[in-house]
Design a protein around this motif. Structure first.
Motif, mmCIF file in Angstrom:
data_model
loop_
_atom_site.group_PDB
_atom_site.id
_atom_site.type_symbol
_atom_site.label_atom_id
_atom_site.label_comp_id
_atom_site.label_asym_id
_atom_site.label_seq_id
_atom_site.Cartn_x
_atom_site.Cartn_y
_atom_site.Cartn_z
ATOM 1 N N GLN A 90 -7.493 1.948 2.763
ATOM 2 C CA GLN A 90 -6.666 0.951 2.934
ATOM 3 C C GLN A 90 -7.437 -0.321 4.386
ATOM 4 N N SER A 93 0.579 -2.112 1.639
ATOM 5 C CA SER A 93 1.405 -0.663 2.379
ATOM 6 C C SER A 93 0.612 0.137 1.187
ATOM 7 N N ASN A 94 1.160 -0.531 -0.235
ATOM 8 C CA ASN A 94 0.260 0.659 -1.804
ATOM 9 C C ASN A 94 -0.315 -0.693 -2.325
ATOM 10 N N ARG A 114 -0.477 -1.522 -5.320
ATOM 11 C CA ARG A 114 0.622 -2.036 -6.672
ATOM 12 C C ARG A 114 0.541 -3.351 -5.929
#
Length: 106
Positions: free
Chosen positions: A50, A62-63, A65
């Motif tokens: 991250q 946060s993801n 995707r």
């Protein structure tokens, strides 16, 4: 010509238009390439992954995707350089050079 007459540059003011840029979401193939790059670079922890991704984009992610297709190249470049900058912390610049010089070839 007087100030009351229309001149050469007295054009009707058009409403300003801003280009509409539609962000293309990241594809499954791009996600797979990022994950493979992380594995090849030896970056296994989610926190470090991250950190690498967050260092490439301005917005909060946060993801994986949430990335856009345009972000993938920057992320892959950062992953590739991540391991080199971490390993280059020990030794001198001469010791950490990647290519052989003419002296090395003697």
């Amino acid at each position: 010509m007087t100030y009351e007459e229309s001149g050469l540059f007295d054009l009707a003011a058009a409403a300003p238009t801003s280009p509409v840029v539609e962000e293309i979401p990241i594809s499954p193939e791009q996600i797979a390439s990022i994950r493979n790059a992380f594995d090849n670079a030896g970056i296994a922890s989610m926190a470090e992954r991250q950190e690498v991704i967050q260092s490439c984009v301005i917005r909060k992610i946060s993801n994986i995707r949430e990335l856009y297709s345009r972000d993938v190249r920057q992320v892959l470049t950062r992953i590739e350089g991540w391991g080199r900058t971490q390993a280059a912390a020990s030794g001198s610049a001469w010791d950490n050079r990647e290519e052989d010089t003419w002296i090395d070839k003697l």
